[in-house]
Write an enzyme that holds these catalytic residues in place. Structure first.
Site, PDB file in Angstrom:
ATOM      1  N   HIS A   1      -3.573  -5.130   0.563  1.00  0.00           N
ATOM      2  CA  HIS A   1      -3.073  -5.529   1.877  1.00  0.00           C
ATOM      3  C   HIS A   1      -3.058  -7.049   2.030  1.00  0.00           C
ATOM      4  O   HIS A   1      -3.979  -7.629   2.603  1.00  0.00           O
ATOM      5  CB  HIS A   1      -3.933  -4.899   2.982  1.00  0.00           C
ATOM      6  CG  HIS A   1      -3.687  -3.452   3.160  1.00  0.00           C
ATOM      7  ND1 HIS A   1      -2.791  -2.959   4.085  1.00  0.00           N
ATOM      8  CD2 HIS A   1      -4.198  -2.373   2.513  1.00  0.00           C
ATOM      9  CE1 HIS A   1      -2.767  -1.640   4.016  1.00  0.00           C
ATOM     10  NE2 HIS A   1      -3.609  -1.254   3.071  1.00  0.00           N
TER      11      HIS A   1
ATOM     12  N   GLU B   1      -1.472  -8.799   4.072  1.00  0.00           N
ATOM     13  CA  GLU B   1      -1.451  -9.192   5.491  1.00  0.00           C
ATOM     14  C   GLU B   1      -2.844  -9.304   6.086  1.00  0.00           C
ATOM     15  O   GLU B   1      -3.023  -9.901   7.160  1.00  0.00           O
ATOM     16  CB  GLU B   1      -0.608  -8.195   6.297  1.00  0.00           C
ATOM     17  CG  GLU B   1      -1.309  -6.932   6.744  1.00  0.00           C
ATOM     18  CD  GLU B   1      -1.572  -5.903   5.645  1.00  0.00           C
ATOM     19  OE1 GLU B   1      -2.227  -4.879   5.931  1.00  0.00           O
ATOM     20  OE2 GLU B   1      -1.105  -6.114   4.502  1.00  0.00           O
TER      21      GLU B   1
ATOM     22  N   CYS C   1       0.833  -1.203   0.000  1.00  0.00           N
ATOM     23  CA  CYS C   1       0.000   0.000   0.000  1.00  0.00           C
ATOM     24  C   CYS C   1       0.871   1.259   0.000  1.00  0.00           C
ATOM     25  O   CYS C   1       1.395   1.657  -1.030  1.00  0.00           O
ATOM     26  CB  CYS C   1      -0.975  -0.034   1.174  1.00  0.00           C
ATOM     27  SG  CYS C   1      -2.295   1.208   1.058  1.00  0.00           S
TER      28      CYS C   1
END
Length: 233
Positions: free
Chosen positions: A209, A211, A114
């Site tokens: 993202h 994660e 990001c």
């Protein structure tokens, strides 16, 4: 074989709360270090420091992740502040730009997430769109949308098929930085991945993202490149 050391940038909050404490703290969503661990890496958190410290820190790493977070200061790419752009964090911008530069100079594998993608573009002389809609859920909630990898790119080698990704951003790539290749796009044409084909090591950044999801393939690719670096050293 020992686990490669993966450094992950963090950020400072003036008031973080846990237990009975409210104190300044270096923070990072746990999804980052958990993803690195699942992929076989040993996670090391990197709180902001001086730009001069970046090269020494990166030299000790086998791989580097630049995490998501606040908007990059528009002054970094010669733009006026848009009304929807968040307040700058100069210390974090300085630290993470220095980390990226040190990784590129030192041939350390790099994954940007990001804000990490945006910083890579800015470091290479690119600019950012300061606001766009449709790439996030409500405040504090990730949205999802599809990303189409560009065939023949490093991203396509890791993610060969279109993927639905967790997303939470309102800024994106405008003018491309030097040498950067767009390697993934959203359905509206927004650049969702950048890579640097001329880099000395694996260098890939994504606007979404990973994660926040359950697809560890990007981190696994970084860890694999980091393991090669570790073995070579």
């Amino acid at each position: 074989m020992s686990r490669p050391l993966i450094g992950i940038s963090t950020y400072l909050e003036d008031e973080a709360r846990w237990g009975v404490w409210t104190l300044p703290a270096a923070v990072l969503p746990a999804g980052y270090h958990r993803m690195a661990q699942r992929a076989g890496g040993l996670a090391a958190l990197l709180p902001p420091d001086t730009a001069a410290a970046a090269a020494g820190a990166v030299a000790r790493l086998d791989g580097l992740v630049i995490a998501g977070g606040a908007d990059v200061a528009p002054a970094r790419y010669g733009a006026e502040v848009h009304p929807r752009t968040g307040p700058p964090n100069e210390a974090r911008d300085t630290w993470e730009l220095a980390l990226i530069e040190a990784a590129l100079d030192g041939g350390v594998p790099l994954l940007g997430v990001c804000r990490g993608l945006q910083l890579l573009n800015v470091l290479r002389g690119g600019t950012l769109v300061q606001h766009l809609d449709g790439h996030a859920g409500p405040p504090g909630v990730f949205g999802r949308h599809a990303v189409e990898p560009v065939p023949g790119t490093a991203l396509a080698a890791v993610l060969p098929e279109p993927v639905s990704v967790p997303t939470y951003h309102h800024q994106s790539v405008d003018r491309l930085g030097r040498g950067l290749l767009p390697s993934g796009h959203a359905e509206d044409g927004t650049v969702e991945a950048l890579e640097l084909p001329d880099a000395r090591a694996f260098t890939l950044a994504v606007q979404w993202h990973p994660e926040a999801g359950d697809d560890d393939r990007l981190m696994a690719a970084l860890v694999a490149a980091a393991r090669e670096r570790s073995a070579a050293r």
